[in-house]
Design a protein around this motif. Sequence first.
Motif, mmCIF file in Angstrom:
data_model
loop_
_atom_site.group_PDB
_atom_site.id
_atom_site.type_symbol
_atom_site.label_atom_id
_atom_site.label_comp_id
_atom_site.label_asym_id
_atom_site.label_seq_id
_atom_site.Cartn_x
_atom_site.Cartn_y
_atom_site.Cartn_z
ATOM 1 N N SER A 169 0.119 -9.729 12.541
ATOM 2 C CA SER A 169 1.494 -9.247 12.495
ATOM 3 C C SER A 169 1.577 -8.013 11.599
ATOM 4 N N PHE A 170 2.502 -7.109 11.936
ATOM 5 C CA PHE A 170 2.753 -5.901 11.152
ATOM 6 C C PHE A 170 4.248 -5.841 10.857
ATOM 7 N N ARG A 171 4.610 -5.673 9.596
ATOM 8 C CA ARG A 171 6.038 -5.661 9.279
ATOM 9 C C ARG A 171 6.317 -4.871 7.998
ATOM 10 N N ASP A 172 7.516 -4.381 7.932
ATOM 11 C CA ASP A 172 8.003 -3.647 6.759
ATOM 12 C C ASP A 172 7.068 -2.482 6.413
ATOM 13 N N ILE A 173 6.967 -1.568 7.367
ATOM 14 C CA ILE A 173 6.121 -0.375 7.228
ATOM 15 C C ILE A 173 7.024 0.849 7.331
ATOM 16 N N THR A 174 6.941 1.732 6.344
ATOM 17 C CA THR A 174 7.752 2.955 6.323
ATOM 18 C C THR A 174 6.831 4.158 6.244
ATOM 19 N N ILE A 175 6.929 5.043 7.223
ATOM 20 C CA ILE A 175 6.135 6.277 7.248
ATOM 21 C C ILE A 175 7.123 7.425 7.373
ATOM 22 N N GLU A 176 7.217 8.255 6.337
ATOM 23 C CA GLU A 176 8.255 9.292 6.333
ATOM 24 C C GLU A 176 7.750 10.602 5.732
ATOM 25 N N THR A 177 8.392 11.661 6.177
ATOM 26 C CA THR A 177 8.095 13.012 5.721
ATOM 27 C C THR A 177 6.649 13.389 6.045
ATOM 28 N N ILE A 178 6.392 13.522 7.330
ATOM 29 C CA ILE A 178 5.072 13.861 7.833
ATOM 30 C C ILE A 178 5.181 15.164 8.614
ATOM 31 N N ALA A 179 4.315 16.111 8.325
ATOM 32 C CA ALA A 179 4.265 17.378 9.060
ATOM 33 C C ALA A 179 2.867 17.559 9.629
ATOM 34 N N ILE A 180 2.771 17.670 10.949
ATOM 35 C CA ILE A 180 1.488 17.840 11.633
ATOM 36 C C ILE A 180 1.579 19.094 12.499
ATOM 37 N N ARG A 181 0.679 20.020 12.298
ATOM 38 C CA ARG A 181 0.719 21.253 13.074
ATOM 39 C C ARG A 181 0.254 21.054 14.514
ATOM 40 N N GLU A 182 -0.802 20.263 14.693
ATOM 41 C CA GLU A 182 -1.373 20.133 16.029
ATOM 42 C C GLU A 182 -1.991 18.753 16.187
ATOM 43 N N ALA A 183 -1.595 18.036 17.252
ATOM 44 C CA ALA A 183 -2.127 16.701 17.509
ATOM 45 C C ALA A 183 -2.385 16.531 18.993
ATOM 46 N N LYS A 184 -3.448 15.835 19.318
ATOM 47 C CA LYS A 184 -3.645 15.464 20.719
ATOM 48 C C LYS A 184 -2.526 14.532 21.149
ATOM 49 N N VAL A 229 0.868 -1.184 0.000
ATOM 50 C CA VAL A 229 0.000 0.000 0.000
ATOM 51 C C VAL A 229 0.898 1.225 0.000
ATOM 52 N N TYR A 230 0.621 2.179 -0.891
ATOM 53 C CA TYR A 230 1.443 3.378 -1.045
ATOM 54 C C TYR A 230 0.557 4.613 -0.899
ATOM 55 N N LEU A 231 0.866 5.465 0.087
ATOM 56 C CA LEU A 231 0.165 6.739 0.281
ATOM 57 C C LEU A 231 1.165 7.858 0.028
ATOM 58 N N VAL A 254 -0.160 -7.407 7.907
ATOM 59 C CA VAL A 254 -0.057 -6.147 7.180
ATOM 60 C C VAL A 254 1.425 -5.921 6.916
ATOM 61 N N GLU A 255 1.801 -5.771 5.639
ATOM 62 C CA GLU A 255 3.216 -5.649 5.310
ATOM 63 C C GLU A 255 3.411 -4.776 4.066
ATOM 64 N N ASP A 256 4.601 -4.221 3.985
ATOM 65 C CA ASP A 256 4.983 -3.388 2.840
ATOM 66 C C ASP A 256 4.006 -2.231 2.644
ATOM 67 N N VAL A 257 3.900 -1.411 3.670
ATOM 68 C CA VAL A 257 3.094 -0.183 3.628
ATOM 69 C C VAL A 257 4.063 0.996 3.618
ATOM 70 N N PHE A 258 3.841 1.932 2.701
ATOM 71 C CA PHE A 258 4.757 3.052 2.522
ATOM 72 C C PHE A 258 3.968 4.361 2.476
ATOM 73 N N VAL A 259 4.381 5.335 3.273
ATOM 74 C CA VAL A 259 3.721 6.640 3.338
ATOM 75 C C VAL A 259 4.791 7.712 3.186
ATOM 76 N N TRP A 260 4.532 8.683 2.324
ATOM 77 C CA TRP A 260 5.498 9.764 2.105
ATOM 78 C C TRP A 260 4.791 11.083 1.801
ATOM 79 N N ASP A 261 5.273 12.141 2.437
ATOM 80 C CA ASP A 261 4.851 13.517 2.145
ATOM 81 C C ASP A 261 3.369 13.727 2.458
#
Length: 475
Positions: A414-429, A354-356, A380-387
């Motif tokens: 099981s969850f494996r091989d997940i990459t989440i990168e380049t995330i900008a959040i102004r405000e989070a609980k 899955v690519y976001l 869940v495996e090989d999930v990629f999130v960018w920008d």
Amino acid sequence: MDGRVEDIVDCTHTELREISTPMKELLFKACSRRTFLGSGLFSVAALASRRCLAEKISHIYPPSWVSDAHEVLRNIRPVSFSPLVITLVHRNDDAQVRIQDMIDILASQGGGTLRLSAGLWRVRGPLRLHSNIHLQIPRGVVLEFTGDRDAYLPLVKTRWEGTDLYGYSPCIYAADCSNVAITGQGAIRFDCAGDMVRWRDEQTEAQATLRQMGDSGVPLAKRIFGSGSFLRPSFIQFINCSRVLVEGLSIGPTIFWGLHMLYSEHITIRNAKFESHTVNTDGIDIDSSKLVHIDGCHFRTGDDCIAIKSGRDLDGRTVAKPSEDVVIRNCFVERSGSNALAIGSEMSGGVRRVYLIQCRIKEAAGIITIKSNLDRGGVVEDVFVWDVQADRCGTGIKITNSYHGYRGGAHPPSFRDITIETIAIREAKRAIDLADVLQGRVARVLLQDIVIDKAYEPSRISDSDGYILRRVTFN
């Protein structure tokens, strides 16, 4: 979690102009954090100079895995239709029979395009699409479905929250089709003054019965949920279909999941708007489907905007059809009562690849959530999130296998091989919540180049060895 910046290389203002505006904002935010300034690697003066940014910081240019997403897109086969076009003229009547008759006639002639003329089309009962049919809903057309339950009989084969059954027909239903589309700048909605909006309050008993049937392996032919069962159908559903296009439409309000892609492949969903306001009204649900492209869509939903699923518990593991090769790009979330992207909670058949990419969120309860529980099994495996940029959220990134609905807890996922990168959040609980996962069920989950301006509660991270955090900055 520290503020170190690795692999620093000078770059020029020309190179800065080549970077997208979202990336500039994220870089300047990152560079302004005290941890970075204190390191001596950046200063206010340096930001104004010609040699200010780091060319090799991973979030400046697309990561290498983006090429894998492009390969998925190249493999999706498009639709193609006969030049035959028929325009159906609007009348102030129940349009269900007239529209369905014309769809059937077109299908008997090998297919073509059915175009509706401008006006409010009231439709009492479902429409069923066939292979090689293009339903065109131009600007000025409103296709409104009414809420008489009996009109959505006879029962059809479907899946309800991850368990297969025979239930009420979706408002638009396509089964065992190839080369089929719904496009246009018009609107499709459900008449929320109708009777079916009350189904959620009346479906508790049927819901429990279906869950038990799925857990017990009751044959599909005996899972009959008709009159008196009150299980709400999806709004638009494609089941066992190939080469599907949904483009340009405004979809909603709905009574349940908005656009449900089930056991289907070669799917394109482009420039559509999804609007709903109540619980369980997801925008798009990709369910045991593959080769999917979601691009340029707009969401204002009461529940998840996009959910990736593959069946529930024993029933999902028995069917064993994963969702895979899903690319989501350039989408905008105005508001979500739940998550912008959710994987699960029904993911027993597996979710992979899955690519976001490059999405913007104004407000959501969650940004990226992988949710499951100890009954699901699956991987869940090989999930990629960018920008991804977000203004406000409840939780930025969450991975859990303690989602509600336990029925024994003997099958942890099981969850494996997940990459989440380049995330900008102004405000989070809460920026990050990685606590509710059993030890040993997580491997190679990487979070990097993440900046959260304000987080009001501490992030939670379990003692699992499966997480890697790099260049993550809070407050």
